[in-house]
Write a protein that holds these residues in place. Structure first.
Motif, PDB file in Angstrom:
ATOM      1  N   GLU A 368      30.598  28.260  44.342  1.00 53.33           N
ATOM      2  CA  GLU A 368      30.868  28.674  45.723  1.00 53.33           C
ATOM      3  C   GLU A 368      30.593  30.153  45.947  1.00 53.33           C
ATOM      4  O   GLU A 368      30.860  30.676  47.028  1.00 53.33           O
ATOM      5  CB  GLU A 368      32.325  28.357  46.078  1.00 53.33           C
ATOM      6  N   MET A 370      32.059  32.693  44.313  1.00 53.91           N
ATOM      7  CA  MET A 370      33.171  33.563  43.954  1.00 53.91           C
ATOM      8  C   MET A 370      32.887  34.223  42.598  1.00 53.91           C
ATOM      9  O   MET A 370      32.377  33.578  41.683  1.00 53.91           O
ATOM     10  CB  MET A 370      34.489  32.787  43.872  1.00 53.91           C
ATOM     11  N   GLN A 381      39.635  37.009  40.534  1.00 53.76           N
ATOM     12  CA  GLN A 381      38.564  36.412  41.339  1.00 53.76           C
ATOM     13  C   GLN A 381      38.301  37.333  42.527  1.00 53.76           C
ATOM     14  O   GLN A 381      39.241  37.779  43.188  1.00 53.76           O
ATOM     15  CB  GLN A 381      38.973  35.021  41.822  1.00 53.76           C
ATOM     16  N   ASN A 383      36.311  37.701  46.163  1.00 57.91           N
ATOM     17  CA  ASN A 383      35.673  36.958  47.242  1.00 57.91           C
ATOM     18  C   ASN A 383      34.675  37.881  47.957  1.00 57.91           C
ATOM     19  O   ASN A 383      35.071  38.814  48.652  1.00 57.91           O
ATOM     20  CB  ASN A 383      36.725  36.464  48.239  1.00 57.91           C
ATOM     21  N   ASN A 385      32.903  37.392  50.488  1.00 57.02           N
ATOM     22  CA  ASN A 385      32.914  37.244  51.954  1.00 57.02           C
ATOM     23  C   ASN A 385      33.975  38.125  52.611  1.00 57.02           C
ATOM     24  O   ASN A 385      33.792  38.605  53.745  1.00 57.02           O
ATOM     25  CB  ASN A 385      33.159  35.784  52.331  1.00 57.02           C
ATOM     26  N   THR A 386      35.078  38.336  51.906  1.00 64.51           N
ATOM     27  CA  THR A 386      36.179  39.123  52.461  1.00 64.51           C
ATOM     28  C   THR A 386      36.439  40.405  51.686  1.00 64.51           C
ATOM     29  O   THR A 386      37.274  41.214  52.091  1.00 64.51           O
ATOM     30  CB  THR A 386      37.470  38.288  52.471  1.00 64.51           C
TER      31      THR A 386
END
Length: 601
Positions: A368, A370, A381, A383, A385-386
């Motif tokens: 995905e 990550m 982990q 992210n 996207n954020t």
């Protein structure tokens, strides 16, 4: 066969399979075929001999191996003047200078003279295999030497030297507190307890094996490459010195007669990954003024440096790297996470929140996108996207429980290797649950170690590079992103472990090679094959999970001390990349078929 016809046929074969081995191919105006035969002084054809060619002024070396008739052939080479040399353990290196022109195919034969003393040419594994194990005490001391003196560097770096007992004591005194990067011993640093405890015995042992008197060691070189393993083409790219980035290292392992290099010009290229356009991105583990990460163009050998600033004008130091599905390279940089878009070469850096452990030296990306990163307390982990961090803490805690390897499995779970605890941590990002998978103790030790040994092992425990006798020490991990397995390189255990991600069942596959090959890192290619680097053997290996067969490929240099292995799944034909941490080079392994070489037989 007429040489001109042979030349045209060979070039056509290589063009048909888009097999661009020659790094200079984009700029070469003409190409020629270099081939020949290698025999011993008695006229016997020698198979599995490494033959290397390097054009004057170039930073690129191309190497091939002789077949079972002693014949070798290079892929098409550009015109120029080349130094060509042939070598194998037990024979003196032979050098020639040749000129390739627009109208010439060159046949260069070699006759190799045997050496009476070839010990300098031996790999770390060959040295370990030569230590006698004819008695229980020899087996015990060999094991103690391995687990205390071969964690930070290859065994040949130690054993190629000879000292009297006082000399070996001085060496061990330094080794008690020195780090992997050769940091000077400090009074405020506690010695490794196992090295301190066994110092006198180790000094006696090393004096008996490698003292000024006659040694009981009997050297026997390992078998040379044959068949598939002799058909490879290996291209080595020089990487400028980390201690002086304006220069290349002088002792790069290309001449085996010089022995294993000291490493202290080098220690830079730790991990390397390949983007979709074929560029190789290399992280530098040695702090220096010019680079945190570098890009290698395999067509030209050009290195481009990229720097994330640290204090006092130097670059942030890195160790591990992964490239995601969007061609973004992620790497640790000091305590933070670095990012570079491999297309526009924009650099960014992200610092974990306060109270959270910094980024460690190994990374992976899940299906995905990550990013999973090792840390001193487990793993985290990230992210993309954020730009947020999520922490996963190891259940086992203590001063020695640092994480090294990390992997993300096909279900998106994160795995991290607790090398000193002989356990793997597993984090489920959907539930937040953390579990552990324990490695079984190394079997067969009752006939080697004593009760006294066992007590001191139990008291001291394992550290990064000084371990209890029964430690598997899971080092670096690889996950099959299309399957249900995670693969573990068990460093001290000398095996590859397969873990079922659903049941956590562990299956062990002992490495069949002799000595202490140094199973360090694992990666899985698009066909499900498991590749490992062998830090002490100057070799890499492929494991086929379906047949449970191992295939070993020799590297052309000595003392490489590789700590990472990568596969390039983007090309039609798989390629393997290996950074040489100790000798400051990057190697590409390409594979030729029997049909492509048949014209030369």
């Amino acid at each position: 066969m007429n040489r001109k016809i042979f030349h045209l046929l060979t070039v056509s074969i290589f063009a048909a399979v888009s097999y661009q081995i020659l790094p200079q191919a984009e700029t070469a105006v003409t190409e020629s075929i270099l081939s020949g035969k290698i025999v011993s002084a008695s006229g016997q054809a020698l198979d599995g001999i490494v033959v290397s060619a390097r054009e004057d002024g170039s930073t690129i070396t191309t190497s091939v191996f002789t077949d079972d008739r002693g014949a070798y052939v290079f892929p098409p080479l550009g015109q120029g003047t080349y130094r060509v040399w042939a070598q194998a353990v037990g024979f003196a290196t032979s050098n020639e200078e040749i000129s390739l022109t627009s109208s010439s195919d060159i046949v260069q034969d070699f006759t190799l003279a045997e050496l009476a003393d070839f010990s300098k040419q031996l790999s770390g594994s060959e040295w370990m295999a030569s230590l006698p194990d004819d008695t229980r005490e020899n087996r015990r001391l060999k094991h103690l030497f391995r687990n205390n003196c071969a964690g930070c560097h290859t065994p040949n770096f130690v054993l190629q030297n000879r000292f009297d007992r006082a000399g070996w004591i001085k060496i061990i005194d330094v080794m008690e507190t020195i780090g992997i990067y050769g940091n000077p011993p400090r009074d405020d640093v506690s010695p490794f307890p196992l090295i301190r405890h066994f110092k006198e015995e180790l000094a006696d042992y090393l004096t008996s094996m490698r003292g000024p008197e006659t040694s009981p060691m009997k050297f026997k070189p390992f078998p040379r490459p044959r068949g598939e393993t002799a058909r490879v083409v290996i291209t080595e790219y020089d990487y400028t010195s980390s201690s002086n980035p304006d220069e290349y290292v002088t002792h790069d392992g290309s001449n085996w007669m010089e022995g294993a290099p000291s490493a202290y010009e080098a220690r830079g290229p730790h991990d390397a990954e390949v983007d979709s356009r074929g560029n190789v991105w290399i992280v530098d583990s040695q702090r220096n003024p010019v680079r945190t990460i570098a890009k290698l163009d395999p067509a030209t050998g050009k290195i481009t440096n990229f720097k994330l600033d640290a204090d006092h004008g130097v670059a942030k130091r890195s160790h591990g790297i992964v490239i995601d599905q969007n061609d973004i390279a992620w790497f640790n940089a000091d305590v933070g996470l670095g990012k570079i878009n491999t297309r526009n070469e924009k650099l960014e850096w992200f610092e974990p929140p306060k109270g959270m452990a910094g980024a460690g030296g190994t990374l992976d990306v899940d299906n995905e996108g990550m990013i999973w990163v090792s840390s001193s307390t487990g793993a985290f982990q990230f992210n993309p996207n954020t730009n947020t961090f999520r922490n996963f803490l190891s259940k086992s805690k203590g001063s020695n429980g640092r994480t090294y390897g990390v992997a993300a499995d096909a279900d998106g779970n994160g795995w991290w290797a607790q090398m000193n605890y002989d356990k793997l941590g597993v984090g489920n990002p959907r539930t937040g649950e953390i579990t552990e998978v324990a490695m079984q103790p190394v079997p067969g030790l009752d006939e080697i170690i004593t009760d006294s040994d066992r007590k001191i092992f139990e008291f001291a425990g394992s550290d990064w590079n000084s371990a209890t006798a029964w430690s598997q020490s899971p080092r670096r991990l690889g996950a099959d992103k299309k399957g249900d397995t995670v693969w573990v390189a068990n460093w001290w255990g000398g095996n590859l472990a397969k873990i079922d991600i659903k049941t956590h069942k562990v299956t062990y596959y002992p490495y069949p090679g002799q000595g202490f090959p140094g199973i360090y890192d694992t990666t899985i290619d698009r066909d499900g094959m498991v590749w490992i680097n062998l830090m002490n053997a100057d070799r890499v290996a492929r494991f086929d999970p379906k047949t449970e067969q191992w295939t070993e490929f020799q590297l052309p240099s000595l003392g490489t001390e590789s700590r990472f292995i990568a596969v390039d799944n983007h090309k039609d034909r798989l390629e393997v990349w290996v950074p040489y941490w100790r000798t400051q080079r990057i190697a590409r392994i390409q594979f030729r078929t029997e049909e492509e070489l048949r014209s030369n037989r």
